[in-house]
Design an enzyme around this catalytic site. Sequence first.
Site, PDB file in Angstrom:
ATOM      1  N   ARG A 136       0.862  -1.191   0.000  1.00 52.00           N
ATOM      2  CA  ARG A 136       0.000   0.000   0.000  1.00 52.00           C
ATOM      3  C   ARG A 136       0.890   1.230   0.000  1.00 52.00           C
ATOM      4  NH1 ARG A 136      -2.772   0.550   5.112  1.00 52.00           N
ATOM      5  NH2 ARG A 136      -1.351   2.274   5.441  1.00 52.00           N
TER       6      ARG A 136
ATOM      7  N   GLU B  37       4.468   7.276   2.804  1.00 50.70           N
ATOM      8  CA  GLU B  37       5.311   6.092   2.988  1.00 50.70           C
ATOM      9  C   GLU B  37       4.830   4.970   2.089  1.00 50.70           C
ATOM     10  OE1 GLU B  37       5.161   3.563   6.374  1.00 50.70           O
ATOM     11  OE2 GLU B  37       3.038   3.891   6.718  1.00 50.70           O
TER      12      GLU B  37
ATOM     13  N   ASN C 159       4.248   0.845   2.171  1.00 50.05           N
ATOM     14  CA  ASN C 159       4.136  -0.280   3.107  1.00 50.05           C
ATOM     15  C   ASN C 159       4.346  -1.604   2.391  1.00 50.05           C
ATOM     16  OD1 ASN C 159       2.896   1.149   5.637  1.00 50.05           O
ATOM     17  ND2 ASN C 159       1.739   1.913   3.885  1.00 50.05           N
TER      18      ASN C 159
ATOM     19  N   SER D 206      -2.767  -2.836   5.838  1.00 51.71           N
ATOM     20  CA  SER D 206      -4.088  -3.187   6.343  1.00 51.71           C
ATOM     21  C   SER D 206      -5.190  -2.296   5.797  1.00 51.71           C
ATOM     22  CB  SER D 206      -4.065  -3.131   7.866  1.00 51.71           C
ATOM     23  OG  SER D 206      -3.658  -1.856   8.285  1.00 51.71           O
TER      24      SER D 206
ATOM     25  N   LYS E  49      11.923   3.150   6.305  1.00 53.54           N
ATOM     26  CA  LYS E  49      11.901   4.566   5.919  1.00 53.54           C
ATOM     27  C   LYS E  49      13.212   4.975   5.233  1.00 53.54           C
ATOM     28  CE  LYS E  49       7.937   5.165   8.199  1.00 53.54           C
ATOM     29  NZ  LYS E  49       7.384   3.823   8.301  1.00 53.54           N
TER      30      LYS E  49
ATOM     31  N   LYS F 244      11.476  10.380  11.428  1.00 52.11           N
ATOM     32  CA  LYS F 244      10.892   9.027  11.435  1.00 52.11           C
ATOM     33  C   LYS F 244      11.946   7.961  11.704  1.00 52.11           C
ATOM     34  CE  LYS F 244       7.647   9.980   7.664  1.00 52.11           C
ATOM     35  NZ  LYS F 244       6.929   9.292   6.567  1.00 52.11           N
TER      36      LYS F 244
ATOM     37  N   GLU G 110       7.201   0.523  11.826  1.00 52.48           N
ATOM     38  CA  GLU G 110       5.892   0.527  11.180  1.00 52.48           C
ATOM     39  C   GLU G 110       4.821   0.556  12.255  1.00 52.48           C
ATOM     40  OE1 GLU G 110       5.400   0.549   7.930  1.00 52.48           O
ATOM     41  OE2 GLU G 110       7.572   0.571   7.730  1.00 52.48           O
ATOM     42  N   GLY G 111       3.640   0.967  11.848  1.00 56.21           N
ATOM     43  CA  GLY G 111       2.488   0.766  12.726  1.00 56.21           C
ATOM     44  C   GLY G 111       2.026   1.997  13.464  1.00 56.21           C
TER      45      GLY G 111
ATOM     46  N   ARG H 101      -7.879   7.674   4.803  1.00 56.97           N
ATOM     47  CA  ARG H 101      -7.893   7.855   6.264  1.00 56.97           C
ATOM     48  C   ARG H 101      -7.876   9.340   6.555  1.00 56.97           C
ATOM     49  NH1 ARG H 101      -2.763   4.609   8.108  1.00 56.97           N
ATOM     50  NH2 ARG H 101      -2.187   5.402   6.066  1.00 56.97           N
TER      51      ARG H 101
HETATM   52  P1  ADP Z   1       4.067   4.538  10.042  1.00 59.11           P
HETATM   53  O1  ADP Z   1       4.906   3.436   9.499  1.00 59.11           O
HETATM   54  O2  ADP Z   1       4.167   4.682  11.496  1.00 59.11           O
HETATM   55  O3  ADP Z   1       2.645   4.470   9.535  1.00 59.11           O
HETATM   56  P2  ADP Z   1       4.235   7.018   8.499  1.00 59.11           P
HETATM   57  O4  ADP Z   1       5.370   7.454   7.678  1.00 59.11           O
HETATM   58  O5  ADP Z   1       3.004   6.613   7.772  1.00 59.11           O
HETATM   59  O6  ADP Z   1       4.746   5.863   9.456  1.00 59.11           O
HETATM   60  O7  ADP Z   1       3.886   8.176   9.517  1.00 59.11           O
HETATM   61  C1  ADP Z   1       2.763   8.121  10.395  1.00 59.11           C
HETATM   62  C2  ADP Z   1       1.846   9.309  10.154  1.00 59.11           C
HETATM   63  O8  ADP Z   1       2.586  10.533  10.300  1.00 59.11           O
HETATM   64  C3  ADP Z   1       1.248   9.386   8.759  1.00 59.11           C
HETATM   65  O9  ADP Z   1       0.066   8.620   8.663  1.00 59.11           O
HETATM   66  C4  ADP Z   1       0.996  10.874   8.597  1.00 59.11           C
HETATM   67  O10 ADP Z   1      -0.224  11.248   9.212  1.00 59.11           O
HETATM   68  C5  ADP Z   1       2.145  11.492   9.368  1.00 59.11           C
HETATM   69  N1  ADP Z   1       3.243  11.810   8.441  1.00 59.11           N
HETATM   70  C6  ADP Z   1       4.311  11.042   8.141  1.00 59.11           C
HETATM   71  N2  ADP Z   1       5.126  11.650   7.252  1.00 59.11           N
HETATM   72  C7  ADP Z   1       4.554  12.832   6.956  1.00 59.11           C
HETATM   73  C8  ADP Z   1       4.908  13.935   6.109  1.00 59.11           C
HETATM   74  N3  ADP Z   1       6.030  13.926   5.400  1.00 59.11           N
HETATM   75  N4  ADP Z   1       4.073  15.000   6.069  1.00 59.11           N
HETATM   76  C9  ADP Z   1       2.938  15.023   6.805  1.00 59.11           C
HETATM   77  N5  ADP Z   1       2.563  14.025   7.630  1.00 59.11           N
HETATM   78  C10 ADP Z   1       3.353  12.947   7.718  1.00 59.11           C
HETATM   79 MG    MG Z   2       1.770   4.942   7.769  1.00 61.23          MG
END
Ligand code: ADP
Ligand code: MG
Length: 517
Positions: A134, A154, A156, A161, A343, A405, A409-410, A493
């Site tokens: 995803r 990101e 996945n 899910s 990441k 970051k 994950e998660g 979401r």
């Molecule tokens: P995870 O693996 O924990 O899901 P993500 O990279 O998806 O990691 O980060 C979690 C959340 O943080 C995302 O769903 C988003 O809401 C926010 N986020 C992450 N990166 C960004 C970004 N570059 N700009 C804005 N929001 C972000």
């Molecule tokens: Mg995420």
Amino acid sequence: MPDSVYEDYPPTLNPAQKESLVRTVKDWATQNGLMVRPAPTLILKESDPHGVLATNAPVTLFPSPFPRTCFEEAKALQTAYNKLYAAITCNEEWIGKIMEDLIDVDDFISNLWKVHLAVQKEGYAQTLSLGLFRSDYMAHTSSSSPGPQLKQVEFNTISSSFGGLSSLVASLHSELLDSPPGHPIAYPPHPLLSSTTVPENPAVETLSAGLAGAHTAYGPSKSTPSVPTCVLFVVQEGERNIFDQLALSRQLTKVHKIPVFRLLSSEVLDHTSIPNSNPSRPLIYHPPHASEGIAFEVTTVYFRCFYTPADYKTDRDWEARTHLERSAAIKCPTVLNQLTGSKIVQQVLATPTGPDHLTSFLADTDPTTISRLRNTFAPQYDLSLDGQGRELALNPSTATNHVLKPQREGGGNNIYKTAIPDFLRSIPEKEWKRWILMELITPPATAKNVALRSDGEVLGGGVIGELGVYGTILWDQAGGKIHHNEQGGWLMRTKAKDVNEGGVATGFSSLDSVVLF
Ligand code: ADP
Ligand code: MG
């Protein structure tokens, strides 16, 4: 794109309309399985000693407006993204180089890498690899560009899910949109709602077909005498998002006629075995509830666990992961493919200077597609000494446009904005390489929606939407031949604007759907 689309959306609900809509959504959710198991903080164990209760998944009352160009672009790029991550997974040396730096500071990454090395030493018994991916995006708006731009949050590669539940939200919002004016459950009139439909969301069909494709590609039983074959979902204890997973297993059983079993990660070593005498290393599952002697050969292991350190409580869990990895079952994903979802891989791909990784991984892809993929990257940096990332992260005025970051994950792991400099100074400098810095994507500032939470609370206000697009790919690690590569289904979401994090399962956001404009 006029930001004005969002100005007067969604239509205002008077108290009676709100009550009627909320009641409808609650009942629809229960009737159709748009559900989660309640958090232990919501329903105490003593109130539900037998674990029979479920509640609605957090869901928005309205679909959210999303720019059509971004939506179409995300779908159009998915098979190229699938191919990219399959190609990276095939380049073990490249992954190894990237992981090298992390191994001494990150136990989790280091242990995953060790699983790969152990199995590689013995020789992989299965070269086919399945990805159910995803790719997550936001529609970025900035003063420097006239329209919204698709930017990736990101990618996945494990336990992607919400395909099951997001298809249901699309159906829910479609039904509400289709209700004639004056109908008890109709939305109040709004131009955006009267002229559109929610796009099709074939996430369940796509993800299940991906698993079914792997099951078929595995071929007949490798056991003598042969035994019936199955797909195995390896899952977490106390999984609250179980109905999302059951949507996929039901489709596999009912449509594809494939037996599916669920097995807790902690019970893998109790109920599966690999016969020593069989050099093909079939993974045999002995269902504990079946009569003695009944066994199935697992064609495909689908991980809905083992993506976070919390899933590895003891060495036995690492042993279980190694056991599955060395088996002949097709893994979704393999350890190597899981690692490509780190990441740091996204950061390396997004770095504009140095080697052109995209072009080398996608050698037979046309340059236009490659440059469109590249356009979805937001600026990302490592925190190496004298690097630009370090400078941006430590200066409060630049940190405020960024998110930090880790390789996790998660959800719930990131550090945001002005908290970044102090956070970095609070940890040993040698650990900084565990983190990447990413520029914040800024979706339209005026978007709003109303969400029904799992505890029944109804919250309205400014929101940020994140679109995920699903893809599946089956390829051969030996030589890279692609057996199938599909895109299909999506997830919207929506989280409150003042919340940094975004996970639904972690309680930060709600499931949503889209109306395109
Ligand atoms: P995870 O693996 O924990 O899901 P993500 O990279 O998806 O990691 O980060 C979690 C959340 O943080 C995302 O769903 C988003 O809401 C926010 N986020 C992450 N990166 C960004 C970004 N570059 N700009 C804005 N929001 C972000
Ligand atoms: Mg995420």
